[in-house]
Scaffold this active site. Structure first.
Site, mmCIF file in Angstrom:
data_model
loop_
_atom_site.group_PDB
_atom_site.id
_atom_site.type_symbol
_atom_site.label_atom_id
_atom_site.label_comp_id
_atom_site.label_asym_id
_atom_site.label_seq_id
_atom_site.Cartn_x
_atom_site.Cartn_y
_atom_site.Cartn_z
ATOM 1 N N HIS A 190 -4.170 -4.329 -1.863
ATOM 2 C CA HIS A 190 -2.776 -4.231 -2.306
ATOM 3 C C HIS A 190 -2.564 -2.965 -3.131
ATOM 4 O O HIS A 190 -1.614 -2.202 -2.899
ATOM 5 C CB HIS A 190 -2.427 -5.482 -3.116
ATOM 6 C CG HIS A 190 -1.024 -5.518 -3.621
ATOM 7 N ND1 HIS A 190 -0.030 -6.270 -3.031
ATOM 8 C CD2 HIS A 190 -0.427 -4.888 -4.679
ATOM 9 C CE1 HIS A 190 1.104 -6.111 -3.690
ATOM 10 N NE2 HIS A 190 0.880 -5.280 -4.695
ATOM 11 N N GLU A 191 -3.446 -2.718 -4.091
ATOM 12 C CA GLU A 191 -3.280 -1.548 -4.965
ATOM 13 C C GLU A 191 -3.546 -0.243 -4.214
ATOM 14 O O GLU A 191 -2.881 0.768 -4.448
ATOM 15 C CB GLU A 191 -4.206 -1.668 -6.178
ATOM 16 C CG GLU A 191 -3.971 -2.903 -7.038
ATOM 17 C CD GLU A 191 -2.536 -3.018 -7.540
ATOM 18 O OE1 GLU A 191 -1.846 -1.988 -7.656
ATOM 19 O OE2 GLU A 191 -2.092 -4.156 -7.802
ATOM 20 N N HIS B 258 -0.488 0.728 -2.336
ATOM 21 C CA HIS B 258 0.452 1.414 -3.226
ATOM 22 C C HIS B 258 0.097 2.895 -3.307
ATOM 23 O O HIS B 258 0.971 3.770 -3.194
ATOM 24 C CB HIS B 258 0.409 0.806 -4.628
ATOM 25 C CG HIS B 258 1.233 -0.434 -4.785
ATOM 26 N ND1 HIS B 258 2.506 -0.549 -4.285
ATOM 27 C CD2 HIS B 258 0.973 -1.618 -5.417
ATOM 28 C CE1 HIS B 258 3.005 -1.743 -4.577
ATOM 29 N NE2 HIS B 258 2.092 -2.411 -5.262
ATOM 30 N N HIS C 233 6.736 -2.689 -2.514
ATOM 31 C CA HIS C 233 6.684 -4.120 -2.222
ATOM 32 C C HIS C 233 7.663 -4.478 -1.109
ATOM 33 O O HIS C 233 8.758 -3.915 -1.030
ATOM 34 C CB HIS C 233 6.990 -4.933 -3.484
ATOM 35 C CG HIS C 233 5.887 -4.888 -4.493
ATOM 36 N ND1 HIS C 233 6.111 -4.692 -5.843
ATOM 37 C CD2 HIS C 233 4.545 -5.006 -4.362
ATOM 38 C CE1 HIS C 233 4.966 -4.699 -6.493
ATOM 39 N NE2 HIS C 233 4.003 -4.877 -5.610
#
Length: 672
Positions: free
Chosen positions: A215-216, A219, A225
């Site tokens: 997830h990070e 980014h 998101h």
């Protein structure tokens, strides 16, 4: 000692402490214990232990980052000097936006607007393209990083690189832009490449979770998101009464300047999606699934890995499919290749617009349509190096109904010209067409207007021209020209769009394979997204459903060599009739991928029609002998040359008529 009320209660006697009692809540999960008698006349201290259970198997970032201020981000605002670091601006009184995003000054100004006293200089000069160059992310692990966090980061990098063209390489002394992976409090990252050093933290609580690390990292690669998409209200409902008031801004859609859907559908299964109880203030759901997601019973907020659409979007952002095509495709003889296109520079004879367009169409191409700065630079360099004496080149741009379009030879295949003033200029107001003209002073090609011209004006307005066509993979051997037996691993269309998994029914629903299929069927379709040509929806070549909304399906760059594609005579009759019946049924069927799609009759269909006749060698060259044999087998008339040899068309028809008359007269005489 222990009480006797039957609950999980621990009583501790503390001698010398009178009228004192205190309470602690510790996680205990055990059955009630048998307790002995207690002397009630003696002073006691009492501790009650309550049982608390998690709703999920791991903490989410918004829970771990609550009331956290990492040392590397919480700079003092009074350090003095214009270049003193400033504390990032977030929501809910924290330094994080959306719970785990560290905003850079540019994004901060777009989202919150400019504030007096806040520095704007860096925001105005920030590079608009915040993707990592060539899809390579340079990183380094901080010396104090938690070993578990380091392991999770490596596994997350492997998860991403195995499914896309993204590469993670260790920072060297010459590397300018890189990510420092640390283990400070919380789990957070910035969005995209910022320039210089940027940090990504996998702190306590998420150091064991590979999904959180993925997830990070997404980014860092440029993902926001999923719930913040501008069109999210058609797919989810934000339940504001259940949201903690200070975190309401985290549920607002993102500014389109920072993020766009890029044609992909809303992804309920995205690893970038909020969970349904993110920032809840009462334990209730803050996001409810509605629309197609509710119909298909989708859940949100998974942290297992990238979804199918996550992978497609990442490939699209970093042109992974185009890079693969660039390496695996070639061009016909005398054509020049650049990226995934082939170019033919026709110096003469010079033609006007319509003449050049017709000549390019003979090769299943069109007059060149320059639509990006890289192609423009390539043409400039190639023409200056190889054709320094030719000053004007005809292109595919012309004015239609007072609007300039890229004209590729079909009225249904027009695109508005998207000129960017930062890499060339043009004069469209007074002219009906565009040419690439060499500037005598700068010796560079530039866009200039000109008249299309007519046949009466020849040789005026007749220029050299450039044909363009897609580069193609080499043909493969096969028994059928439509490639029905293809079992390769190509997983994207000719336009570079990643295929939808055959067992998936979103974004495009179909009846070919069930969602729970675990093996391939006789047509080779199953739990994968490789190009195929199934019997029930037979096409001209292998194809697939796409992961974009408006483009339901597309052909793949798979062509069968003409020499190896001869269908055996014993199979051609029965199977040919079956295929013809299937194609007829598909044209009338509502579930047909093309006819069943809403708003999908654009230039892709026209391109696919052209591709159905497109071969690797450009124009299909068939000998006159083969043509004659084929026409004889089909019962067609003989070639024109043969008819002329027999006395011409009229004479041949007259001979056939006389023969029929004589035959009929003989038959009548026999009966009589």
């Amino acid at each position: 000692m222990f009480g006797k009320d039957g609950r999980t209660v621990l009583n501790i006697l503390v001698w010398g402490c009178l009228n004192s009692a205190f309470w602690m809540s510790l996680p205990v999960a055990s059955a009630p214990l048998a307790v002995p008698e207690v002397d009630r006349n003696k002073p006691t201290a009492r501790i009650i232990v309550h049982v608390r259970q998690r709703r999920s198997r791991h903490w989410d970032f918004w829970q771990l980052n609550s009331n956290v201020c990492p040392p590397s981000l919480c700079f003092s605002s009074d350090e003095g000097g214009e270049d003193a670091p400033k504390r990032p601006r977030g929501t809910g009184g924290s330094i994080f936006y959306n719970g785990d995003i560290v905003l850079d000054p540019y994004s901060e100004e777009i989202i919150f607007g400019s504030n007096e006293g806040r520095r704007r200089k860096r925001a105005t000069v920030r590079n608009r393209d915040n993707l990592w160059k060539n899809g390579v992310v340079y990183f380094m692990f901080d010396k104090s990083i938690n070993p578990l966090a380091k392991r999770a980061a490596k596994r997350a990098m492997k998860h991403i690189s195995e499914r896309t063209c993204i590469q993670f390489e260790k920072k060297t002394k010459d590397t300018e832009d890189y990510v420092r992976i640390i283990s400070e409090p919380g789990c957070w990252s910035s969005v995209g490449r910022l320039g210089g050093e940027q940090k990504l933290s996998l702190g306590r609580g998420c150091e064991r979770e590979v999904g959180t690390a993925v997830h990070e990292l997404l980014h860092t690669l440029g993902f926001w998101h999923e719930h913040a998409r501008p069109d999210r209200d058609d797919y989810v409902q934000i339940v504001y009464p259940n949201i903690s008031p200070r975190y309401v801004p985290d549920f607002l859609p993102i500014n389109e300047t920072l993020s766009k859907p890029r044609g992909f559908p809303y992804d309920y299964k995205s690893i970038m999606h909020y969970k349904d109880r993110t920032f809840t203030n009462n334990g209730g759901k803050t996001i409810r699934v509605i629309g197609v997601g509710k119909t298909m019973k989708f859940s949100i907020g998974q942290r297992d890995g990238m979804s199918e659409i996550d992978i497609s979007q990442l490939k699209d952002m970093y042109f992974c499919n185009q890079k693969q095509d660039k390496n695996e495709t070639t061009c016909p003889k005398d054509w020049v290749k650049f990226q995934t296109s082939c170019y033919l520079f026709v110096r003469g004879p010079r033609k006007q617009f319509s003449g050049g367009q017709k000549h390019c169409q003979q090769y299943n191409g069109h007059l060149v349509a320059v639509d990006n700065q890289y192609e423009n630079k390539f043409l400039n360099k190639h023409i200056k190096d190889n054709f320094p004496n030719i000053r004007k080149w005809r292109t595919g741009g012309r004015r239609i109904n007072d609007t300039f379009y890229w004209d590729q030879g079909d009225v249904n295949d027009l695109e508005k010209l998207d000129f960017r003033s930062d890499w060339f200029t043009f004069e469209p107001k007074r002219y009906s067409s565009l040419v690439l003209r060499m500037n005598v002073k700068t010796n560079n090609l530039e866009w200039k207007g000109d008249w299309v011209g007519s046949a009466k004006q020849l040789p005026k307005y007749a220029y050299s021209y450039i044909c363009e066509r897609p580069a193609k993979r080499k043909c493969i051997k096969g028994d059928h020209p439509d490639g029905r037996n293809y079992r390769g691993t190509l997983d994207h269309t000719r336009d570079g769009i990643t295929c939808q998994n055959w067992t998936s029914h979103y974004p495009h629903d179909h009846k070919l394979v069930d969602s729970d299929a675990v093996e391939e069927d006789k047509d080779g379709i199953g739990p994968h997204n490789f190009c195929r040509n199934p019997m029930s929806l037979r096409r001209n070549r292998p194809w697939c459903f796409t992961n974009k909304l408006k483009e339901t399906w597309g052909y793949c760059d798979v062509s069968i060599c003409a020499q190896a594609s001869k269908v055996k005579a014993d199979n051609s009759v029965d199977e040919g009739n079956t295929v013809q019946a299937d194609n007829t049924q598909n044209n009338k069927n509502v579930d047909d991928p093309v006819r069943g799609s809403t708003g999908y009759r654009d230039r892709t269909v026209q391109r696919q029609t052209r591709d159905s006749l497109d071969t690797f060698d450009g124009v299909v060259q068939v000998s006159d002998r083969n043509k004659t044999d084929r026409r004889r087998r089909r019962g067609q008339r003989q070639p024109k040359e043969r008819m002329q040899r027999d006395g011409g068309t009229k004479y041949r028809k007259r001979r056939i008529g006389r023969s029929n008359h004589r035959r009929n007269r003989r038959n009548r005489n026999r009966k009589s």
